[in-house]
Write a protein that holds these residues in place. Structure first.
Motif, PDB file in Angstrom:
ATOM      1  N   ASP A   8      48.188  58.547  57.332  1.00 20.56           N
ATOM      2  CA  ASP A   8      48.469  58.404  55.902  1.00 20.56           C
ATOM      3  C   ASP A   8      49.696  59.244  55.553  1.00 20.56           C
ATOM      4  O   ASP A   8      49.647  60.474  55.602  1.00 20.56           O
ATOM      5  CB  ASP A   8      47.252  58.859  55.098  1.00 20.56           C
ATOM      6  CG  ASP A   8      47.436  58.655  53.600  1.00 20.56           C
ATOM      7  OD1 ASP A   8      48.367  57.906  53.218  1.00 20.56           O
ATOM      8  OD2 ASP A   8      46.666  59.234  52.817  1.00 20.56           O
ATOM      9  N   GLY A  78      49.494  54.057  56.750  1.00 20.28           N
ATOM     10  CA  GLY A  78      49.371  53.874  55.309  1.00 20.28           C
ATOM     11  C   GLY A  78      50.598  54.422  54.611  1.00 20.28           C
ATOM     12  O   GLY A  78      51.191  55.415  55.057  1.00 20.28           O
ATOM     13  N   SER A 185      48.073  52.930  51.134  1.00 21.80           N
ATOM     14  CA  SER A 185      47.088  54.014  51.227  1.00 21.80           C
ATOM     15  C   SER A 185      45.981  53.866  50.190  1.00 21.80           C
ATOM     16  O   SER A 185      44.816  54.181  50.468  1.00 21.80           O
ATOM     17  CB  SER A 185      47.785  55.367  51.055  1.00 21.80           C
ATOM     18  OG  SER A 185      48.678  55.601  52.120  1.00 21.80           O
ATOM     19  N   GLY A 369      42.440  58.554  52.824  1.00 20.76           N
ATOM     20  CA  GLY A 369      43.444  57.528  53.132  1.00 20.76           C
ATOM     21  C   GLY A 369      43.513  57.235  54.610  1.00 20.76           C
ATOM     22  O   GLY A 369      43.440  56.081  55.046  1.00 20.76           O
ATOM     23  N   ALA A 370      43.656  58.299  55.430  1.00 20.96           N
ATOM     24  CA  ALA A 370      43.755  58.115  56.883  1.00 20.96           C
ATOM     25  C   ALA A 370      42.450  57.581  57.464  1.00 20.96           C
ATOM     26  O   ALA A 370      42.456  56.698  58.330  1.00 20.96           O
ATOM     27  CB  ALA A 370      44.135  59.438  57.540  1.00 20.96           C
TER      28      ALA A 370
END
Length: 405
Positions: A8, A78, A185, A369-370
């Protein structure tokens, strides 16, 4: 099998998430490992120095990979939401009188939606089917096996700025890893911060980042609308630094320590902040700092609720509003937002179902996000690459004599 990470890339930090290594005899679930680094070479979502950003990416991947015991070779990437745009497109095709719909028919109609013209410089990231229409009648769910003469489909086409993706691609490749796929993301965050039930009944996800805030509306388990707002938690830090005449580092610390929840018993208590000159300290009351934070958060919430109301239209958001991103971690944020807007607002809790990883320790909101990138693409491919320890010589030697059953 190559080791894969969720990567991300934000305006202030680069975050990598790697599933922990699993030996053949290890437990079914594995812990995730996170790596963080300051995002150098990117400003307000724009890549200004690919070499510097590549160094930040490499640092985050190395930290996560070392903790997981693997060397990351490929990533699901992302990117910030400021360049994301949604388009609603309708496509259709005659399939023959009374013939049953097949997977090939659906694929043909999906491809027709992508034939539409888009503004110059846009790259299609994903096409999401919203509704199927059979001979003019909308149907819910998968239409495969149903009979009709004409099949139409309404699609949500997600696009991003091509130049930005090219610059990010260059930085990621310079970091020595391969890109498997892309996703905004904010959509990846929705995979973790929201459960399927909420996405089904209608919910607004508000991801508060450093330089901006992404608002995504979900209904019937699909994203239906998106807007990026140019106000984020970094603006709160800047306000504190300017008003209190202190450094950004000290202002960031105050934001995380005091936030929006000040104990009345110590509201007049003074805190020391370094002066901009670097010589000496200023004494500031907690109430003063909290009032500065409240002013900017109130402005942000006004913009958010205006955006949500405009995008929702006739959709009822039964699931309420869910906060995510680093800005949601400001102390007292959800309680203040609920009171300010007089509606149900919560901070998203991680839903890691389907990832085959341990739920404890619970990943922080800044990792959503990641982590969401891994879940987002595992759903599309139905499998999540497992990171395993490389076999040593004797393991390979014993494998030569292993009997197949």
């Amino acid at each position: 099998m190559e080791s894969v990470a969720g990567l991300d890339i934000g305006s202030s930090r680069v975050i990598a998430v790697v599933p922990g290594t699993r030996d053949p005899g290890a437990p079914a679930a594995s812990a995730i490992k996170c790596g963080f680094s300051c995002a150098v070479g990117i400003r307000k979502g724009q890549v200004v120095d690919t070499a510097a950003l590549a160094g930040s990416i490499r640092e985050a991947l190395d930290v996560a990979g070392e903790a997981a015991g693997v060397k990351v070779e490929a990533v699901y990437a992302g990117f910030p939401g400021h360049s994301v745009e949604f388009y609603i497109k309708e496509s259709g095709n005659l399939i023959g009188r009374g013939r049953k719909i097949t997977e090939q028919d659906l694929e043909r109609v999906r491809r027709l939606a992508l034939v539409s013209e888009f503004p110059e410089g846009r790259r299609v990231i994903q096409s999401v089917p919203l509704e199927y229409i059979l001979d003019g009648v909308p149907v819910g769910g998968d239409p495969i096996g149903m009979a009709c003469s004409r099949l139409n489909m309404e699609s949500l086409i997600i696009t991003a700025d091509n130049d930005m993706l090219e610059r990010l691609s260059e930085a990621i490749h310079r970091a020595g890893v391969r890109i498997i796929d892309w996703a905004p993301s904010a959509l990846a965050v929705g995979e973790v911060a929201l459960d399927s039930a909420r996405r089904q009944v209608g919910v607004a996800l508000v991801e508060i980042g450093d330089s901006g805030t992404s608002v995504v509306l979900y209904n019937h388990d699909r994203p239906t609308a998106f807007q990026w707002l140019p106000v984020g938690s970094g603006h709160i830090t800047s306000d504190l630094a300017i008003c209190l005449r202190t450094t950004l580092e000290a202002a960031e610390g105050l934001k995380k320590e005091i936030g929006l929840s000040v104990d009345p018993a110590c509201s007049d208590t003074a805190v020391s902040v370094p002066r901009l000159s670097g010589v000496g300290f200023n004494e500031v009351s907690r109430n003063t700092a909290a009032s500065i934070i409240e002013a900017r958060v109130g402005e942000l919430l006004d913009i958010v609720i205006s955006s949500v109301s405009k995008m929702a239209g006739q959709i009822t958001l039964t699931g309420g509003i869910v906060l995510a991103g680093g800005g949601s971690l400001i102390p007292g944020m959800s309680a203040y937002a609920s009171k300010y807007l007089n509606c149900r607002i919560e901070v998203g809790a991680p839903d890691v179902g389907g990832l085959n990883i341990e739920k404890h320790p619970v990943p922080g909101a800044d990792c959503f996000g990641a982590l969401g990138l891994l879940k987002y693409f595992s759903k599309r491919s139905h499998t999540l690459p497992e990171n395993r320890q490389p076999e040593d010589f004797w393991s390979k030697f014993r494998g030569l004599f292993r009997v197949s059953r």
